[in-house]
Scaffold this active site. Structure first.
Site, PDB file in Angstrom:
ATOM      1  N   SER A 145       0.870  -1.170   0.000  1.00 31.92           N
ATOM      2  CA  SER A 145       0.000   0.000   0.000  1.00 31.92           C
ATOM      3  C   SER A 145       0.903   1.215   0.000  1.00 31.92           C
ATOM      4  O   SER A 145       2.094   1.110   0.348  1.00 31.92           O
ATOM      5  CB  SER A 145      -0.878  -0.002   1.256  1.00 31.92           C
ATOM      6  OG  SER A 145      -1.501   1.254   1.472  1.00 31.92           O
ATOM      7  N   TYR A 158      -2.097  -1.221  10.559  1.00 34.63           N
ATOM      8  CA  TYR A 158      -2.079  -1.343   9.102  1.00 34.63           C
ATOM      9  C   TYR A 158      -0.769  -0.809   8.535  1.00 34.63           C
ATOM     10  O   TYR A 158      -0.098  -1.473   7.729  1.00 34.63           O
ATOM     11  CB  TYR A 158      -3.270  -0.588   8.505  1.00 34.63           C
ATOM     12  CG  TYR A 158      -3.448  -0.793   7.021  1.00 34.63           C
ATOM     13  CD1 TYR A 158      -4.022  -1.958   6.531  1.00 34.63           C
ATOM     14  CD2 TYR A 158      -3.050   0.180   6.105  1.00 34.63           C
ATOM     15  CE1 TYR A 158      -4.195  -2.164   5.173  1.00 34.63           C
ATOM     16  CE2 TYR A 158      -3.216  -0.014   4.735  1.00 34.63           C
ATOM     17  CZ  TYR A 158      -3.791  -1.189   4.273  1.00 34.63           C
ATOM     18  OH  TYR A 158      -3.951  -1.386   2.931  1.00 34.63           O
TER      19      TYR A 158
END
Length: 269
Positions: A145, A158
């Site tokens: 990401s 995350y």
């Protein structure tokens, strides 16, 4: 270039019953690979996902069930895959998200996100890479990401997991860099780091912004992306899949240890 360049290859894509993972599985199948899927969903959703990969051109597609938070289940999944065909291509796409300040983040949520987003990739890689090295060809693509490159508030597990995934991939890339040859294709390990991608998961955020602009969805998208993504455009799952597919080509044998942003300039700021 040969559009069926993955014929005879076997691929595993985790998190592939919907969204980005499914688009990747379809792209690999369209290039001729046999594809094993893994992910969440109802029986009907899983059947539809497998069927769509076959319709895209995969000579075979199958579903391997496994709780990726459980290392023993991951090992069982990889053993089942080996019985079907050794993994030539491994795409770790499964991921979960939860937002809260660090002081309010449940400890169990931290453990779950690290297990699925990071540890599961470690376990699939440790079980798949030795065979790839032995055969002189292999592709590992980890879907990280932009949050593996830059941070955002309220996303501690995350961001930690995605930064960890980028680092893990670099280590693995160095360890296997000398395997194989230019002719065989070698063994590479890379990350793809998407920014905003148009999936059903973010539709509520788009709708909320659209409501602020008289129901104009495109205005809502622009408002949402204005905070981070300078292009003002979202990627499609198929755009991410195309990036993964290129990394699987023999010609990509010297692209390894990379974290490739597909983020409309987000991480260039």
């Amino acid at each position: 270039m040969d559009e069926r360049f993955l014929e005879g290859r076997t691929a595993l894509v985790t998190g592939s019953t919907s969204g980005i993972g499914l688009a990747i599985a379809q792209a690999l199948g369209g290039a001729g690979a046999r594809v094993a899927l893994n992910g969440l969903g109802s029986h009907e959703q899983i059947e539809a996902a497998v069927a769509s990969v076959c319709q895209a051109g995969a000579p075979q597609a199958s579903f391997l069930d496994a709780n990726l938070a459980d290392p023993a289940a991951v090992e069982t999944m990889m053993q089942a895959l080996a019985g079907w065909g050794p993994a030539d291509i491994l795409v770790n796409c499964a991921g979960v998200q939860h937002t809260a300040p660090i002081g309010e983040m449940p400890a169990a949520t931290w453990d779950k996100l690290i297990a699925i987003n990071l540890s599961a990739a470690f376990h699939t890689m440790r079980l798949a890479l030795p065979g790839m090295v032995g055969r002189g060809f292999g592709r590992v693509v980890n879907i990280a990401s932009v949050h593996g490159l830059v941070a955002s508030v309220n996303k501690s597990p995350y961001v930690a997991s995605k930064f960890g995934l980028v680092g893990l991939s670099k280590v693995a890339a160095l360890e296997v860099a000398g395997a194989g040859s230019r002719d065989s294709g070698g063994v590479t390990v890379n990350c793809v780091c998407p920014g905003w991608v148009e999936t059903p998961l973010i539709e509520p955020q788009i709708a909320a912004r659209a409501d602020q602009h008289g129901g104009d969805r495109e205005a809502g998208v622009r408002a949402l992306l204005a905070e981070k993504q300078p292009s003002g455009r979202m990627s499609l799952p198929s755009d991410i899949a195309a990036t993964v597919l290129f990394l699987c080509r023999r010609e990509a044998h010297n692209i390894t240890g990379s974290a490739i942003p597909v983020d409309g300039g987000w991480t260039s700021q």
